[in-house]
Design a protein around this motif. Structure first.
Motif, PDB file in Angstrom:
ATOM      1  N   GLY A  38       0.825  -1.207   0.000  1.00 30.35           N
ATOM      2  CA  GLY A  38       0.000   0.000   0.000  1.00 30.35           C
ATOM      3  C   GLY A  38       0.856   1.251   0.000  1.00 30.35           C
ATOM      4  O   GLY A  38       0.612   2.188  -0.765  1.00 30.35           O
ATOM      5  N   ASP A  39       1.888   1.266   0.855  1.00 32.70           N
ATOM      6  CA  ASP A  39       2.787   2.426   0.922  1.00 32.70           C
ATOM      7  C   ASP A  39       3.541   2.589  -0.387  1.00 32.70           C
ATOM      8  O   ASP A  39       3.666   3.706  -0.902  1.00 32.70           O
ATOM      9  N   LEU A  40       4.027   1.492  -0.945  1.00 35.16           N
ATOM     10  CA  LEU A  40       4.755   1.572  -2.209  1.00 35.16           C
ATOM     11  C   LEU A  40       3.851   2.105  -3.322  1.00 35.16           C
ATOM     12  O   LEU A  40       4.257   2.961  -4.104  1.00 35.16           O
ATOM     13  N   THR A  41       2.616   1.633  -3.363  1.00 33.57           N
ATOM     14  CA  THR A  41       1.666   2.104  -4.379  1.00 33.57           C
ATOM     15  C   THR A  41       1.407   3.600  -4.227  1.00 33.57           C
ATOM     16  O   THR A  41       1.418   4.346  -5.208  1.00 33.57           O
ATOM     17  N   ARG A  42       1.198   4.050  -2.990  1.00 31.11           N
ATOM     18  CA  ARG A  42       0.983   5.478  -2.744  1.00 31.11           C
ATOM     19  C   ARG A  42       2.186   6.302  -3.197  1.00 31.11           C
ATOM     20  O   ARG A  42       2.043   7.360  -3.803  1.00 31.11           O
ATOM     21  N   ARG A  43       3.400   5.809  -2.905  1.00 32.83           N
ATOM     22  CA  ARG A  43       4.611   6.547  -3.284  1.00 32.83           C
ATOM     23  C   ARG A  43       4.754   6.643  -4.797  1.00 32.83           C
ATOM     24  O   ARG A  43       5.130   7.696  -5.336  1.00 32.83           O
ATOM     25  N   VAL A  44       4.455   5.549  -5.505  1.00 33.09           N
ATOM     26  CA  VAL A  44       4.536   5.579  -6.967  1.00 33.09           C
ATOM     27  C   VAL A  44       3.496   6.548  -7.530  1.00 33.09           C
ATOM     28  O   VAL A  44       3.795   7.370  -8.404  1.00 33.09           O
ATOM     29  N   LEU A  45       2.264   6.487  -7.027  1.00 27.76           N
ATOM     30  CA  LEU A  45       1.215   7.392  -7.517  1.00 27.76           C
ATOM     31  C   LEU A  45       1.541   8.846  -7.191  1.00 27.76           C
ATOM     32  O   LEU A  45       1.273   9.741  -8.002  1.00 27.76           O
ATOM     33  N   ASP A  46       2.138   9.100  -6.027  1.00 30.62           N
ATOM     34  CA  ASP A  46       2.580  10.461  -5.692  1.00 30.62           C
ATOM     35  C   ASP A  46       3.665  10.923  -6.672  1.00 30.62           C
ATOM     36  O   ASP A  46       3.684  12.078  -7.099  1.00 30.62           O
ATOM     37  N   GLY A  47       4.569  10.013  -7.032  1.00 32.70           N
ATOM     38  CA  GLY A  47       5.611  10.342  -8.014  1.00 32.70           C
ATOM     39  C   GLY A  47       5.008  10.665  -9.368  1.00 32.70           C
ATOM     40  O   GLY A  47       5.457  11.589 -10.054  1.00 32.70           O
ATOM     41  N   PHE A  48       3.978   9.897  -9.773  1.00 29.55           N
ATOM     42  CA  PHE A  48       3.279  10.209 -11.021  1.00 29.55           C
ATOM     43  C   PHE A  48       2.692  11.611 -10.953  1.00 29.55           C
ATOM     44  O   PHE A  48       2.777  12.384 -11.899  1.00 29.55           O
ATOM     45  N   SER A  49       2.072  11.935  -9.819  1.00 28.69           N
ATOM     46  CA  SER A  49       1.451  13.249  -9.641  1.00 28.69           C
ATOM     47  C   SER A  49       2.485  14.361  -9.801  1.00 28.69           C
ATOM     48  O   SER A  49       2.211  15.386 -10.419  1.00 28.69           O
ATOM     49  N   GLU A  50       3.679  14.155  -9.257  1.00 26.08           N
ATOM     50  CA  GLU A  50       4.741  15.154  -9.382  1.00 26.08           C
ATOM     51  C   GLU A  50       5.167  15.332 -10.837  1.00 26.08           C
ATOM     52  O   GLU A  50       5.675  16.388 -11.215  1.00 26.08           O
ATOM     53  N   LEU A  51       4.958  14.295 -11.662  1.00 23.73           N
ATOM     54  CA  LEU A  51       5.275  14.387 -13.093  1.00 23.73           C
ATOM     55  C   LEU A  51       4.104  14.933 -13.898  1.00 23.73           C
ATOM     56  O   LEU A  51       4.164  15.023 -15.119  1.00 23.73           O
ATOM     57  N   GLN A  54      -1.415  10.930 -13.789  1.00 20.66           N
ATOM     58  CA  GLN A  54      -2.277  10.300 -12.808  1.00 20.66           C
ATOM     59  C   GLN A  54      -2.460   8.843 -13.185  1.00 20.66           C
ATOM     60  O   GLN A  54      -2.432   8.480 -14.358  1.00 20.66           O
ATOM     61  N   GLY A  55      -2.658   8.023 -12.188  1.00 18.96           N
ATOM     62  CA  GLY A  55      -2.890   6.610 -12.433  1.00 18.96           C
ATOM     63  C   GLY A  55      -4.356   6.340 -12.700  1.00 18.96           C
ATOM     64  O   GLY A  55      -5.230   7.071 -12.241  1.00 18.96           O
ATOM     65  N   GLN A  56      -4.611   5.331 -13.491  1.00 18.80           N
ATOM     66  CA  GLN A  56      -5.978   4.864 -13.699  1.00 18.80           C
ATOM     67  C   GLN A  56      -5.913   3.389 -14.036  1.00 18.80           C
ATOM     68  O   GLN A  56      -4.854   2.865 -14.364  1.00 18.80           O
ATOM     69  N   SER A  57      -7.030   2.730 -13.946  1.00 21.93           N
ATOM     70  CA  SER A  57      -7.069   1.304 -14.224  1.00 21.93           C
ATOM     71  C   SER A  57      -6.831   1.038 -15.710  1.00 21.93           C
ATOM     72  O   SER A  57      -7.040   1.912 -16.559  1.00 21.93           O
ATOM     73  N   LEU A  58      -6.412  -0.176 -16.018  1.00 21.58           N
ATOM     74  CA  LEU A  58      -6.213  -0.538 -17.414  1.00 21.58           C
ATOM     75  C   LEU A  58      -7.530  -0.498 -18.175  1.00 21.58           C
ATOM     76  O   LEU A  58      -7.586  -0.030 -19.312  1.00 21.58           O
ATOM     77  N   SER A  59      -8.618  -0.932 -17.537  1.00 20.14           N
ATOM     78  CA  SER A  59      -9.910  -0.909 -18.230  1.00 20.14           C
ATOM     79  C   SER A  59     -10.330   0.527 -18.559  1.00 20.14           C
ATOM     80  O   SER A  59     -10.849   0.788 -19.639  1.00 20.14           O
TER      81      SER A  59
END
Length: 75
Positions: A38-51, A54-59
């Motif tokens: 969960g923490d790793l996922t949050r950190r990756v999504l936060d990194g995406f936000s800084e770029l 935003q993350g979204q599902s494949l569907s």
């Protein structure tokens, strides 16, 4: 985490597996890794936000984008 963000651009797909297999998978890789997914996922999504991403599902991506049918392998 940095490997997940390196080279990420709009339209990138990040597919992540922890590589761990347990007895329920028919094998036993040993003790469960001490990773807070969960923490790793949050950190990756936060990194995406800084770029500015935003993350979204494949569907959701397939509903709003155009699939490109090509194979690309990276080791």
């Amino acid at each position: 985490m940095q490997k997940a963000l390196d080279g990420t651009v709009r339209g990138s797909i990040l597919l992540a597996h922890d590589g761990y297999a347990g007895p329920a998978d028919g094998v036993d890789d040993g003790p469960v890794p001490k990773v807070d997914r969960g923490d790793l996922t949050r950190r990756v999504l936060d990194g995406f936000s800084e770029l500015g991403l935003q993350g979204q599902s494949l569907s959701a991506s397939l509903r709003s984008g155009t699939p490109v049918r090509a194979a690309w392998f990276k080791r």
